[in-house]
Design a protein around this motif. Sequence first.
Motif, PDB file in Angstrom:
ATOM      1  N   TRP A  87      13.380   3.346 -31.111  1.00  0.00           N
ATOM      2  CA  TRP A  87      12.329   3.940 -31.768  1.00  0.00           C
ATOM      3  C   TRP A  87      12.376   3.651 -33.423  1.00  0.00           C
ATOM      4  O   TRP A  87      11.486   3.226 -33.635  1.00  0.00           O
ATOM      5  CB  TRP A  87      12.288   5.642 -31.632  1.00  0.00           C
ATOM      6  CG  TRP A  87      11.737   5.818 -30.242  1.00  0.00           C
ATOM      7  CD1 TRP A  87      12.670   6.470 -29.236  1.00  0.00           C
ATOM      8  CD2 TRP A  87      10.453   5.625 -29.904  1.00  0.00           C
ATOM      9  NE1 TRP A  87      11.886   6.772 -28.220  1.00  0.00           N
ATOM     10  CE2 TRP A  87      10.637   6.388 -28.207  1.00  0.00           C
ATOM     11  CE3 TRP A  87       9.467   5.275 -30.030  1.00  0.00           C
ATOM     12  CZ2 TRP A  87       9.468   6.278 -27.381  1.00  0.00           C
ATOM     13  CZ3 TRP A  87       8.129   5.319 -29.300  1.00  0.00           C
ATOM     14  CH2 TRP A  87       8.462   5.832 -28.044  1.00  0.00           C
ATOM     15  N   LYS A 128      12.056  10.389 -25.802  1.00  0.00           N
ATOM     16  CA  LYS A 128      11.332  10.423 -27.106  1.00  0.00           C
ATOM     17  C   LYS A 128      12.467  10.673 -28.028  1.00  0.00           C
ATOM     18  O   LYS A 128      13.191  11.158 -28.205  1.00  0.00           O
ATOM     19  CB  LYS A 128      10.401  11.642 -26.935  1.00  0.00           C
ATOM     20  CG  LYS A 128       9.376  11.502 -25.866  1.00  0.00           C
ATOM     21  CD  LYS A 128       8.491  13.054 -25.920  1.00  0.00           C
ATOM     22  CE  LYS A 128       7.624  12.970 -24.794  1.00  0.00           C
ATOM     23  NZ  LYS A 128       7.250  14.464 -24.466  1.00  0.00           N
ATOM     24  N   TYR A 129      12.018  10.192 -29.696  1.00  0.00           N
ATOM     25  CA  TYR A 129      12.736  10.172 -30.783  1.00  0.00           C
ATOM     26  C   TYR A 129      13.095  11.346 -30.955  1.00  0.00           C
ATOM     27  O   TYR A 129      14.240  11.897 -31.043  1.00  0.00           O
ATOM     28  CB  TYR A 129      11.963   9.562 -31.684  1.00  0.00           C
ATOM     29  CG  TYR A 129      12.884   9.639 -33.026  1.00  0.00           C
ATOM     30  CD1 TYR A 129      13.559   8.853 -33.348  1.00  0.00           C
ATOM     31  CD2 TYR A 129      12.348  10.533 -33.895  1.00  0.00           C
ATOM     32  CE1 TYR A 129      14.247   8.876 -34.618  1.00  0.00           C
ATOM     33  CE2 TYR A 129      12.896  10.921 -35.034  1.00  0.00           C
ATOM     34  CZ  TYR A 129      14.122   9.964 -35.418  1.00  0.00           C
ATOM     35  OH  TYR A 129      14.782  10.034 -36.495  1.00  0.00           O
ATOM     36  N   ASP A 130      12.022  12.480 -30.990  1.00  0.00           N
ATOM     37  CA  ASP A 130      12.300  13.866 -31.164  1.00  0.00           C
ATOM     38  C   ASP A 130      13.283  14.692 -30.333  1.00  0.00           C
ATOM     39  O   ASP A 130      14.332  15.236 -30.743  1.00  0.00           O
ATOM     40  CB  ASP A 130      10.986  14.609 -31.272  1.00  0.00           C
ATOM     41  CG  ASP A 130      10.422  14.194 -32.387  1.00  0.00           C
ATOM     42  OD1 ASP A 130      10.662  13.802 -33.500  1.00  0.00           O
ATOM     43  OD2 ASP A 130       9.062  14.749 -32.322  1.00  0.00           O
ATOM     44  N   ASP A 131      13.239  14.204 -29.115  1.00  0.00           N
ATOM     45  CA  ASP A 131      14.175  14.773 -28.082  1.00  0.00           C
ATOM     46  C   ASP A 131      15.504  14.036 -28.231  1.00  0.00           C
ATOM     47  O   ASP A 131      16.413  15.156 -28.314  1.00  0.00           O
ATOM     48  CB  ASP A 131      13.810  14.568 -26.498  1.00  0.00           C
ATOM     49  CG  ASP A 131      12.703  15.178 -26.085  1.00  0.00           C
ATOM     50  OD1 ASP A 131      12.202  16.060 -26.668  1.00  0.00           O
ATOM     51  OD2 ASP A 131      12.043  14.684 -24.942  1.00  0.00           O
ATOM     52  N   ALA A 146      17.298  15.439 -31.745  1.00  0.00           N
ATOM     53  CA  ALA A 146      17.390  16.933 -31.508  1.00  0.00           C
ATOM     54  C   ALA A 146      18.872  17.173 -31.227  1.00  0.00           C
ATOM     55  O   ALA A 146      19.686  18.152 -31.906  1.00  0.00           O
ATOM     56  CB  ALA A 146      16.712  17.728 -30.410  1.00  0.00           C
ATOM     57  N   ARG A 154      20.643  16.758 -34.732  1.00  0.00           N
ATOM     58  CA  ARG A 154      20.509  17.747 -35.397  1.00  0.00           C
ATOM     59  C   ARG A 154      21.042  18.927 -35.146  1.00  0.00           C
ATOM     60  O   ARG A 154      21.782  19.620 -35.865  1.00  0.00           O
ATOM     61  CB  ARG A 154      19.167  18.148 -35.617  1.00  0.00           C
ATOM     62  CG  ARG A 154      18.198  17.081 -36.536  1.00  0.00           C
ATOM     63  CD  ARG A 154      16.792  17.441 -36.723  1.00  0.00           C
ATOM     64  NE  ARG A 154      16.059  16.373 -37.290  1.00  0.00           N
ATOM     65  CZ  ARG A 154      14.736  15.795 -37.008  1.00  0.00           C
ATOM     66  NH1 ARG A 154      14.547  16.077 -35.777  1.00  0.00           N
ATOM     67  NH2 ARG A 154      14.416  14.969 -37.771  1.00  0.00           N
TER      68      ARG A 154
END
Length: 147
Positions: free
Chosen positions: A118, A130-133, A136, A139
């Motif tokens: 991504w 997905k990038y956010d998944d 996470a 993080r």
Amino acid sequence: MLSVVSGADMIQDLPQWFEEQGIKTSFLHRDPEKKSFIAHPVKIPSAKSLIYRIMHVDSIEGVPSWHHQAIEGVDNTRLVVTAYTETDGKQIIEAFERPDKTFCLGIQFHPEVAVRKWIDKEADAENYMKYDDAIALFRSLLCREKK
């Protein structure tokens, strides 16, 4: 590594294991001909699991995978299976945890590959999680919940 030191049973070679089960497999975990990551779905069945609390989803589409070994079972260990994928009718463990620890999570897939795809805007990025998944998971290593 975590599964091995915890005493989990291992599948040393998934294609061979499927053959021994009498299953002609599509083997969705590694493509040695293309030498690239395969994208496949993973199910997270429990909202109480650490991986669910990190990702807030009950399934992840397009996890990057590049492995020919897998965890066969966690019986007689302190590990609990918290995510899996279905491959030719068999559940393959994709994540496990030690619920008796504050933070102990093992995953069989490669979220770092999705992050890179991504960020680099690679043409096939949309085939992967997905990038956010993906981010996470990273993080969660830095930002811990206080109890």
